[in-house]
Scaffold this active site. Structure first.
Site, PDB file in Angstrom:
ATOM      1  N   GLY A   1       0.984  -1.271   0.050  1.00 42.64           N
ATOM      2  CA  GLY A   1       0.176  -0.021   0.074  1.00 42.64           C
ATOM      3  C   GLY A   1       0.775   1.209  -0.053  1.00 42.64           C
ATOM      4  O   GLY A   1       0.435   2.300  -0.698  1.00 42.64           O
TER       5      GLY A   1
ATOM      6  N   ARG B   1      48.700 -24.646 -18.683  1.00 39.99           N
ATOM      7  CA  ARG B   1      47.518 -24.782 -17.530  1.00 39.99           C
ATOM      8  C   ARG B   1      46.282 -24.669 -17.885  1.00 39.99           C
ATOM      9  O   ARG B   1      45.472 -25.774 -17.363  1.00 39.99           O
ATOM     10  CB  ARG B   1      47.857 -23.834 -16.380  1.00 39.99           C
ATOM     11  CG  ARG B   1      48.831 -24.108 -15.499  1.00 39.99           C
ATOM     12  CD  ARG B   1      48.907 -23.475 -14.122  1.00 39.99           C
ATOM     13  NE  ARG B   1      50.132 -23.448 -13.504  1.00 39.99           N
ATOM     14  CZ  ARG B   1      50.357 -22.755 -12.392  1.00 39.99           C
ATOM     15  NH1 ARG B   1      49.538 -21.860 -11.765  1.00 39.99           N
ATOM     16  NH2 ARG B   1      51.580 -23.038 -11.260  1.00 39.99           N
TER      17      ARG B   1
ATOM     18  N   ARG C   1      34.201 -20.392 -11.603  1.00 40.45           N
ATOM     19  CA  ARG C   1      34.851 -19.208 -11.959  1.00 40.45           C
ATOM     20  C   ARG C   1      36.189 -19.709 -12.675  1.00 40.45           C
ATOM     21  O   ARG C   1      36.718 -18.933 -13.661  1.00 40.45           O
ATOM     22  CB  ARG C   1      35.421 -18.418 -10.326  1.00 40.45           C
ATOM     23  CG  ARG C   1      36.183 -17.115 -10.819  1.00 40.45           C
ATOM     24  CD  ARG C   1      36.382 -16.461  -9.532  1.00 40.45           C
ATOM     25  NE  ARG C   1      37.318 -17.328  -8.724  1.00 40.45           N
ATOM     26  CZ  ARG C   1      37.310 -17.615  -7.546  1.00 40.45           C
ATOM     27  NH1 ARG C   1      36.197 -17.274  -6.644  1.00 40.45           N
ATOM     28  NH2 ARG C   1      38.382 -18.483  -6.892  1.00 40.45           N
TER      29      ARG C   1
ATOM     30  N   ALA D   1      23.319 -22.099  -1.971  1.00 40.76           N
ATOM     31  CA  ALA D   1      23.184 -20.561  -2.628  1.00 40.76           C
ATOM     32  C   ALA D   1      21.666 -20.648  -3.414  1.00 40.76           C
ATOM     33  O   ALA D   1      20.911 -19.473  -3.051  1.00 40.76           O
ATOM     34  CB  ALA D   1      24.046 -20.463  -3.615  1.00 40.76           C
TER      35      ALA D   1
ATOM     36  N   TRP E   1      26.471 -27.523   2.245  1.00 40.05           N
ATOM     37  CA  TRP E   1      27.115 -26.053   1.959  1.00 40.05           C
ATOM     38  C   TRP E   1      28.564 -26.708   2.106  1.00 40.05           C
ATOM     39  O   TRP E   1      29.266 -26.450   3.106  1.00 40.05           O
ATOM     40  CB  TRP E   1      26.781 -25.322   3.416  1.00 40.05           C
ATOM     41  CG  TRP E   1      25.392 -25.167   3.642  1.00 40.05           C
ATOM     42  CD1 TRP E   1      24.660 -25.841   4.396  1.00 40.05           C
ATOM     43  CD2 TRP E   1      24.749 -24.004   3.264  1.00 40.05           C
ATOM     44  NE1 TRP E   1      23.422 -25.178   4.824  1.00 40.05           N
ATOM     45  CE2 TRP E   1      23.232 -24.013   3.855  1.00 40.05           C
ATOM     46  CE3 TRP E   1      24.949 -22.765   2.399  1.00 40.05           C
ATOM     47  CZ2 TRP E   1      22.415 -23.101   3.410  1.00 40.05           C
ATOM     48  CZ3 TRP E   1      23.892 -22.139   2.038  1.00 40.05           C
ATOM     49  CH2 TRP E   1      22.788 -22.159   2.581  1.00 40.05           C
TER      50      TRP E   1
ATOM     51  N   ILE F   1      31.642 -26.079   1.060  1.00 42.32           N
ATOM     52  CA  ILE F   1      32.741 -25.536   1.408  1.00 42.32           C
ATOM     53  C   ILE F   1      32.939 -25.370   3.036  1.00 42.32           C
ATOM     54  O   ILE F   1      33.872 -25.421   3.461  1.00 42.32           O
ATOM     55  CB  ILE F   1      33.162 -24.267   0.558  1.00 42.32           C
ATOM     56  CG1 ILE F   1      34.483 -23.743   0.477  1.00 42.32           C
ATOM     57  CG2 ILE F   1      32.120 -23.250   1.221  1.00 42.32           C
ATOM     58  CD1 ILE F   1      34.751 -22.548  -0.235  1.00 42.32           C
ATOM     59  N   GLU F   2      31.780 -25.225   3.483  1.00 38.68           N
ATOM     60  CA  GLU F   2      32.035 -24.982   5.089  1.00 38.68           C
ATOM     61  C   GLU F   2      32.097 -26.549   5.590  1.00 38.68           C
ATOM     62  O   GLU F   2      32.692 -26.477   6.661  1.00 38.68           O
ATOM     63  CB  GLU F   2      30.566 -24.447   5.257  1.00 38.68           C
ATOM     64  CG  GLU F   2      30.174 -23.253   4.866  1.00 38.68           C
ATOM     65  CD  GLU F   2      31.206 -22.039   5.250  1.00 38.68           C
ATOM     66  OE1 GLU F   2      31.860 -22.244   6.185  1.00 38.68           O
ATOM     67  OE2 GLU F   2      31.013 -21.159   4.542  1.00 38.68           O
TER      68      GLU F   2
HETATM   69  C1  LIG Z   1      24.523 -14.912   3.035  1.00 35.61           C
HETATM   70  C2  LIG Z   1      25.403 -15.597   3.022  1.00 35.61           C
HETATM   71  N1  LIG Z   1      25.253 -16.775   4.121  1.00 35.61           N
HETATM   72  C3  LIG Z   1      26.410 -17.547   4.417  1.00 35.61           C
HETATM   73  C4  LIG Z   1      27.442 -17.459   3.573  1.00 35.61           C
HETATM   74  C5  LIG Z   1      28.903 -18.421   4.113  1.00 35.61           C
HETATM   75  N2  LIG Z   1      28.706 -19.464   3.061  1.00 35.61           N
HETATM   76  C6  LIG Z   1      29.819 -19.398   2.214  1.00 35.61           C
HETATM   77  S1  LIG Z   1      29.926 -20.386   1.015  1.00 35.61           S
HETATM   78  C7  LIG Z   1      28.914 -21.263   1.567  1.00 35.61           C
HETATM   79  C8  LIG Z   1      28.570 -22.599   1.250  1.00 35.61           C
HETATM   80  C9  LIG Z   1      27.495 -22.592   0.105  1.00 35.61           C
HETATM   81  O1  LIG Z   1      27.139 -23.813  -0.389  1.00 35.61           O
HETATM   82  P1  LIG Z   1      26.548 -24.060  -1.786  1.00 35.61           P
HETATM   83  O2  LIG Z   1      25.961 -23.146  -2.598  1.00 35.61           O
HETATM   84  O3  LIG Z   1      25.605 -25.458  -1.712  1.00 35.61           O
HETATM   85  O4  LIG Z   1      27.735 -24.415  -2.663  1.00 35.61           O
HETATM   86  P2  LIG Z   1      28.861 -25.733  -2.429  1.00 35.61           P
HETATM   87  O5  LIG Z   1      29.959 -24.940  -1.637  1.00 35.61           O
HETATM   88  O6  LIG Z   1      28.207 -26.842  -1.722  1.00 35.61           O
HETATM   89  O7  LIG Z   1      29.415 -25.890  -3.704  1.00 35.61           O
HETATM   90  C10 LIG Z   1      28.111 -20.619   2.681  1.00 35.61           C
HETATM   91  C11 LIG Z   1      27.308 -21.043   3.641  1.00 35.61           C
HETATM   92  C12 LIG Z   1      27.624 -16.574   2.864  1.00 35.61           C
HETATM   93  N3  LIG Z   1      28.793 -16.365   2.119  1.00 35.61           N
HETATM   94  N4  LIG Z   1      26.687 -15.492   2.542  1.00 35.61           N
END
Ligand SMILES: Cc1ncc(C[n+]2csc(CCOP(=O)(O)OP(=O)(O)O)c2C)c(N)n1
Length: 578
Positions: A33, A353, A403, A447, A475, A477-478
């Site tokens: 609104g 490379r 990338r 993501a 996730w 990389i974590e």
């Molecule tokens: C908004 C936000 N939350 C948390 C993070 C921390 N973070 C960076 S990479 C990542 C994992 C991403 O997982 P995914 O998209 O499944 O990719 P994968 O590493 O599994 O290939 C997280 C949680 C961030 N960068 N931004």
């Protein structure tokens, strides 16, 4: 209902007419609104409303629009939670220096600060992440404020970034006196083109033509300077690195490109030339610990990109394209001192490379879980996508793999805010801006989840995006950071959810791909049926270069472990300066 003539002279109408005058074709928003008067007048003036499912996505889309058009992106979000939802998008545009204008509404003036519906002090919340943030309550001031906000967003004379304006809803309905609607307020803002001083050009030429190992690094400020940059690189025989902000600016076949030798070349150069690029964490803050004895030559049209972290021996504060042209003109007849063996050697190693990477991507082995390696997926995409595709990368490991492994002439990613979740909104907007090019979003499953609902927006608006989800059920990389640093995995696993089924339920063409042999066919079908989504199961066991570099661990002094070690050592070593 207001009389027609009052509506046509209202603040909301003036906003719409102003945006038309600035060439705005699309506004990304979510209704409410407090903003409905603007919404309806935008429609009345032929601006296409891209109605999204979360305000954060609206700002991400406006961000992508701004980046891809080199112009302004506009988001329209409602009061209170509309603005708070938008804040991550605004913060991301702030760090990325994207020219986004965010518009909102506030409580009617007579209810201000009385506990009205969705009443919050928005400008106080966004002031730290915008170039300009104002509440405009007087109808006669609307055009002045719009002009100032757009000017700040475009960054004329300063660095670009988001600008924010809101209006009490009764102000939006008020009439703007015709006398104050001066024609010049409706003139499109054109970027000023500043020239460098002859003195600084001469000093730059002296540095450049004396350098033995010149390294050029480009950023967002170089985006309009591609041809001049290529010419200067060739004149000098210099080497060149792009960054996420400028990927694709200089094509891969240019002999200066040495992207695969990034780490080596940064420590070997004797002159580093930054072109509209901040020396942020991705460039080791320009630290001598990483760049050694190199001198710096810095070119930018604003001080934020000219002087951060490291002063240049010479600094050219002017339009980057103009500076490059002036340097070429002044230096072109000189003999470059570049060590050709060094530059040629780097190029040869880069090519070797890059070739090896392509081979290894094709043959990347499956995980012990039997799931394909993400590089297999990227390799198949690489073969299928036209060279002029727009690539949007998102995620952790998968962003890193993309990338490195997927070439792009136009590229977007979460940038230095590390703002994962941008992928789908960026891709939707990109496919509206470039309907004739293939736009592919390569995203991790984590993501993707942030803004997965925007597949609905893609379908409703027939935004011809291809979303490729690398589904590793985590996730990842974590997960790796937890395994290596803490020896325990907790709260970082996801499901191998069926994202294809989700997309199908919103009317999108989608397919889940579990076997490598089905990839090529699935990609071909998806490309023909956009908007489309591919949910590709990949192994979480594949470690990307970002995972190996220590980025996820966040070291104390520098972003990468190797740089962190070098920085520590350098700080402990007494200087030998004379
Ligand atoms: C908004 C936000 N939350 C948390 C993070 C921390 N973070 C960076 S990479 C990542 C994992 C991403 O997982 P995914 O998209 O499944 O990719 P994968 O590493 O599994 O290939 C997280 C949680 C961030 N960068 N931004």
């Amino acid at each position: 209902m207001q009389a027609a003539s009052a509506v046509e002279q209202s603040v909301a109408d003036v906003i719409a007419r102003f945006l038309v005058s600035q060439g705005v074709q699309r506004v990304y928003g979510l209704c409410g609104g407090h903003i409905m008067p603007i919404w309806m007048r935008l429609d009345a003036h032929g601006i296409r409303l891209i109605d999204v499912r979360d305000e954060r996505a609206a700002v991400y889309m406006a961000h992508a629009e701004a980046e891809l058009t080199h112009g302004l992106g506009v988001a329209l979000v409602t009061a209170g939670p509309g603005v708070t939802n938008a804040i991550t998008g605004i913060a991301n545009a702030h760090v990325a220096r994207a020219s986004v204008l965010v518009l909102s509404g506030t409580s009617p003036t007579a209810q201000d600060n009385r506990g009205g519906l969705q009443d919050l002090n928005h400008t106080a919340m966004v002031s730290g992440i915008t170039r300009y943030a104002r509440s405009v309550s007087h109808p006669a001031l609307v055009l002045q404020e719009l002009n100032e906000a757009v000017s700040r967003a475009l960054g004329h004379g300063a660095d670009s970034g988001p600008a924010y304006l809101d209006f009490p809803v009764d102000t939006l309905r008020s009439v703007v006196p015709q006398a104050v609607q001066l024609p010049e307020f409706f003139v499109k803002h054109e970027a000023p083109i500043s020239s460098p001083s002859p003195h600084s050009v001469k000093a730059a030429v002296d540095l450049l033509w004396h350098a033995k190992r010149p390294l050029f690094i480009s950023g967002r400020g170089a985006r309009k300077a591609g041809p001049a940059l290529k010419q200067l690189l060739s004149l000098l025989g210099a080497v060149y690195l792009d960054t996420g902000e400028s990927k694709g600016l200089v094509p891969e076949d240019h002999p200066s490109v040495v992207a695969a030798m990034r780490g080596n070349v940064m420590s070997q150069a004797d002159l580093v030339i930054t072109l509209g690029r901040k020396l942020d964490f991705q460039l080791a803050y320009g630290s001598p610990a990483v760049f050694g004895e190199a001198k710096f030559l810095r070119l930018a049209d604003n001080t934020a990109e000219l002087r951060d972290n490291r002063r240049g021996t010479v600094e050219l504060l002017a339009d980057v394209n103009q500076s490059l042209l002036a340097i070429i003109e002044a230096g072109k007849d000189r003999q470059a001192a570049t060590d050709k063996t060094w530059a040629g050697g780097l190029r040869d190693q880069h090519l070797a490379r890059a070739e090896k990477l392509q081979q290894s991507m094709r043959q990347a082995p499956a995980g012990s879980d039997g799931l394909m390696h993400p590089n297999r997926l990227l390799s198949a995409l690489r073969d299928a996508l036209p060279a002029d595709s727009v690539v949007v990368a998102d995620g952790g490991d998968f962003l890193s793999f993309t990338r490195v492994g997927l070439p792009a002439t136009t590229y977007l990613d979460p940038g230095s805010l590390g703002c994962i979740g941008v992928g789908t909104p960026f891709g939707v907007a990109a496919s509206l801006v470039h309907p004739d090019r293939i736009v592919v979003v390569a995203t991790g499953d984590g993501a993707f989840g942030f803004n997965a609902m925007e597949i609905d927006t893609a379908v409703r608006h027939q935004a011809p995006v291809l979303i490729v989800v690398a589904n590793n059920g985590s996730w990842a990389i974590e997960v790796r950071d937890q395994q290596e640093t803490h020896g325990k995995v907790v709260g970082t696993r996801l499901q191998f959810a069926d994202h294809a089924a989700m997309a199908i339920s919103f009317g999108m063409h989608a397919q889940r791909v579990e076997r490598e042999e089905d990839l090529d066919d699935a990609i071909a079908k998806a490309l023909q049926n956009r908007p489309a989504l591919l949910d590709v199961l990949v192994t979480p066991e594949a470690a990307s270069s970002d995972a190996k570099s220590g980025l996820a661990w966040v070291p104390d002094l520098q972003a990468l472990s190797a740089w962190d070690d070098a920085e520590r050592q350098w700080r402990e070593t007494p200087p030998s300066r004379t």
